[in-house]
Design a protein around this motif. Structure first.
Motif, short mmCIF file in Angstrom:
data_model
loop_
_atom_site.label_atom_id
_atom_site.label_comp_id
_atom_site.label_asym_id
_atom_site.label_seq_id
_atom_site.Cartn_x
_atom_site.Cartn_y
_atom_site.Cartn_z
N PRO A 175 13.50 -8.63 -4.50
CA PRO A 175 13.31 -9.50 -3.33
C PRO A 175 12.63 -8.79 -2.17
CG PRO A 175 15.53 -9.74 -4.23
CD PRO A 175 14.91 -8.56 -4.91
N CYS A 176 12.83 -7.47 -2.07
CA CYS A 176 12.18 -6.71 -0.99
C CYS A 176 10.66 -6.74 -1.15
CB CYS A 176 12.66 -5.26 -0.99
SG CYS A 176 14.44 -5.05 -0.74
N ARG A 177 10.20 -6.63 -2.38
CA ARG A 177 8.76 -6.66 -2.64
C ARG A 177 8.16 -7.99 -2.21
NH1 ARG A 177 4.87 -4.01 -5.63
NH2 ARG A 177 6.40 -2.42 -6.19
N ALA A 178 8.89 -9.07 -2.46
CA ALA A 178 8.40 -10.39 -2.07
C ALA A 178 8.41 -10.58 -0.56
CB ALA A 178 9.26 -11.47 -2.75
N LEU B 47 15.83 -5.32 12.33
CA LEU B 47 16.02 -4.16 11.46
C LEU B 47 16.23 -4.62 10.02
CD1 LEU B 47 16.51 -1.05 11.23
CD2 LEU B 47 18.95 -1.55 11.56
N ASN B 48 15.38 -4.14 9.14
CA ASN B 48 15.43 -4.53 7.73
C ASN B 48 15.58 -3.28 6.87
OD1 ASN B 48 13.63 -4.84 5.05
ND2 ASN B 48 14.48 -6.85 5.55
N LEU B 49 16.52 -3.33 5.90
CA LEU B 49 16.70 -2.24 4.95
C LEU B 49 16.17 -2.67 3.59
CD1 LEU B 49 18.54 -1.36 7.28
CD2 LEU B 49 20.27 -0.71 5.60
N TRP B 50 15.33 -1.80 2.97
CA TRP B 50 14.69 -2.18 1.72
C TRP B 50 14.56 -0.96 0.80
CZ3 TRP B 50 9.92 -0.05 0.22
CH2 TRP B 50 9.25 0.70 1.21
N ALA B 51 14.27 -1.24 -0.47
CA ALA B 51 14.04 -0.18 -1.45
C ALA B 51 12.97 -0.62 -2.43
CB ALA B 51 15.34 0.14 -2.20
N THR B 52 12.31 0.34 -3.05
CA THR B 52 11.21 0.02 -3.97
C THR B 52 11.70 -0.70 -5.22
OG1 THR B 52 11.40 2.18 -5.05
CG2 THR B 52 9.87 2.00 -3.20
N TRP B 53 12.97 -0.46 -5.62
CA TRP B 53 13.51 -1.07 -6.84
C TRP B 53 14.10 -2.46 -6.59
CZ3 TRP B 53 18.32 -1.63 -5.06
CH2 TRP B 53 18.85 -0.62 -4.22
N CYS B 54 14.03 -2.92 -5.35
CA CYS B 54 14.60 -4.22 -4.97
C CYS B 54 13.51 -5.29 -5.06
CB CYS B 54 15.14 -4.12 -3.55
SG CYS B 54 15.51 -5.69 -2.75
N ALA C 265 6.69 9.66 -1.77
CA ALA C 265 5.57 9.19 -2.58
C ALA C 265 5.74 7.73 -3.03
CB ALA C 265 5.38 10.10 -3.79
N LYS C 266 6.87 7.42 -3.60
CA LYS C 266 7.08 6.07 -4.15
C LYS C 266 7.14 5.00 -3.06
CE LYS C 266 9.70 3.78 -7.82
NZ LYS C 266 10.81 3.94 -8.80
N PRO C 267 7.90 5.21 -1.97
CA PRO C 267 7.91 4.20 -0.90
C PRO C 267 6.53 3.97 -0.29
CG PRO C 267 9.77 5.67 -0.65
CD PRO C 267 8.89 6.27 -1.71
N LYS C 268 5.77 5.04 -0.09
CA LYS C 268 4.45 4.87 0.51
C LYS C 268 3.50 4.11 -0.42
CE LYS C 268 4.40 8.61 3.87
NZ LYS C 268 3.74 9.85 4.36
N LYS C 269 3.62 4.37 -1.71
CA LYS C 269 2.80 3.62 -2.68
C LYS C 269 3.21 2.16 -2.70
CE LYS C 269 1.02 3.70 -7.41
NZ LYS C 269 1.03 2.24 -7.54
N PHE C 270 4.50 1.89 -2.59
CA PHE C 270 5.02 0.52 -2.52
C PHE C 270 4.38 -0.23 -1.36
CE2 PHE C 270 7.90 -2.62 -0.81
CZ PHE C 270 8.50 -3.23 -1.90
N GLY D 156 0.31 -4.24 0.51
CA GLY D 156 -0.63 -4.55 1.59
C GLY D 156 -0.06 -4.41 2.98
N VAL D 157 1.00 -3.61 3.15
CA VAL D 157 1.62 -3.43 4.46
C VAL D 157 0.77 -2.50 5.32
CG1 VAL D 157 3.62 -2.44 5.65
CG2 VAL D 157 3.94 -3.93 3.66
N LYS D 158 0.43 -2.95 6.53
CA LYS D 158 -0.41 -2.16 7.41
C LYS D 158 0.14 -2.06 8.83
CE LYS D 158 -4.66 -3.37 4.89
NZ LYS D 158 -4.74 -2.06 4.22
N SER D 159 0.96 -3.03 9.25
CA SER D 159 1.41 -3.08 10.64
C SER D 159 2.78 -2.46 10.86
CB SER D 159 1.43 -4.54 11.12
OG SER D 159 0.13 -5.10 11.10
N LEU D 160 3.59 -2.35 9.81
CA LEU D 160 4.92 -1.79 9.95
C LEU D 160 4.87 -0.26 10.01
CD1 LEU D 160 6.91 -3.92 7.32
CD2 LEU D 160 6.97 -4.15 9.82
#
Length: 227
Positions: free
Chosen positions: A119-122, A110-117, A152-157, A162-166
């Motif tokens: 390290p999450c993007r990496a 289980l991973n918690l993330w946000a678009t403004w984070c 809208a913003k999370p889905k664009k993130f 390139g996330v396809k499997s999550l």
């Protein structure tokens, strides 16, 4: 007027201090990648219920699995003690509430993330790759976005990274993050928890990791071994 001007520098200093405080608070939610910086707050004691008691009995197993966390996932800490996370709630891909209990029988990362984070993007492409390669009836990566607002913003993130499997999991209320924080498991984002098929926390990590590498795969394999 000359006397009044003496007050302006002081006012500017006060405003600057306020701005600095706000920025410091914003920066505090980011967790920098470090092999030795994963010092989470002291865990909240388990609630004493039947589920928590069953999880506490897995302390030795938690230590054994966490010992397999080496190299790029070496910051993962064993749950001390393991506790039940069955009640953690967030929205599933269908937009309806789901819980860890709904994933019984499956080991979950289980991973918690946000678009403004940052390290999450990496980290997100690595989590996606781990799910693509090792996702099964026995194991799943569940990455939950905790942004406020609409989708809208999370889905664009996810599209941009390139996330396809999550699967697309969400909690726009911050209730999930606050629950995890209250349990003493979160310093900021990202935060990742390894949960067994009975909903017991086995290990946890603050900060990003290379989840698509061989070290992460060996950890998952260790977690999937019969207890």
């Amino acid at each position: 007027m000359a006397d009044g001007n003496r007050f302006f520098p002081a006012l500017r200093l006060i405003l600057a201090a306020l701005v600095a405080g706000v920025l410091a608070g914003a920066v505090a939610v980011y967790v920098r990648e470090s092999s030795s910086g994963n010092k989470a707050p002291a865990p909240v004691a388990a609630g004493g219920g039947k589920d928590d008691a069953a999880c506490v009995a897995k302390t030795d197993r938690a230590k054994k699995i966490a010992a397999a966390a080496t190299g790029q996932v070496a910051a993962l800490l064993p749950a001390d003690p393991p506790q039940s996370l069955k009640s953690l709630t967030f929205n599933g891909p269908n937009g309806k509430p789901t819980t860890i209990a709904d994933h019984a029988g499956k080991t979950v990362l289980l991973n918690l993330w946000a678009t403004w984070c940052a390290p999450c993007r990496a980290e997100m492409p690595a989590l996606d790759a781990l799910q693509k390669e090792m996702g099964s009836d026995a194991f799943q990566v569940i990455a939950v976005n905790v942004d406020a607002g609409d989708d809208a913003k999370p889905k664009k993130f996810l599209e941009d990274t390139g996330v396809k499997s999550l699967g697309y999991y969400r909690d726009a209320t911050m209730a999930l993050f606050n629950d995890v924080k209250t349990r003493g498991l979160a310093l900021g984002l990202p935060v990742t928890m390894l949960i067994d098929g009975q909903g017991c926390l086995i290990a946890h990590m603050n900060g990003p990791a290379e989840w698509s590498g061989p070290d992460a795969k060996r950890l998952v394999e260790a977690a999937l071994q019969p207890g």
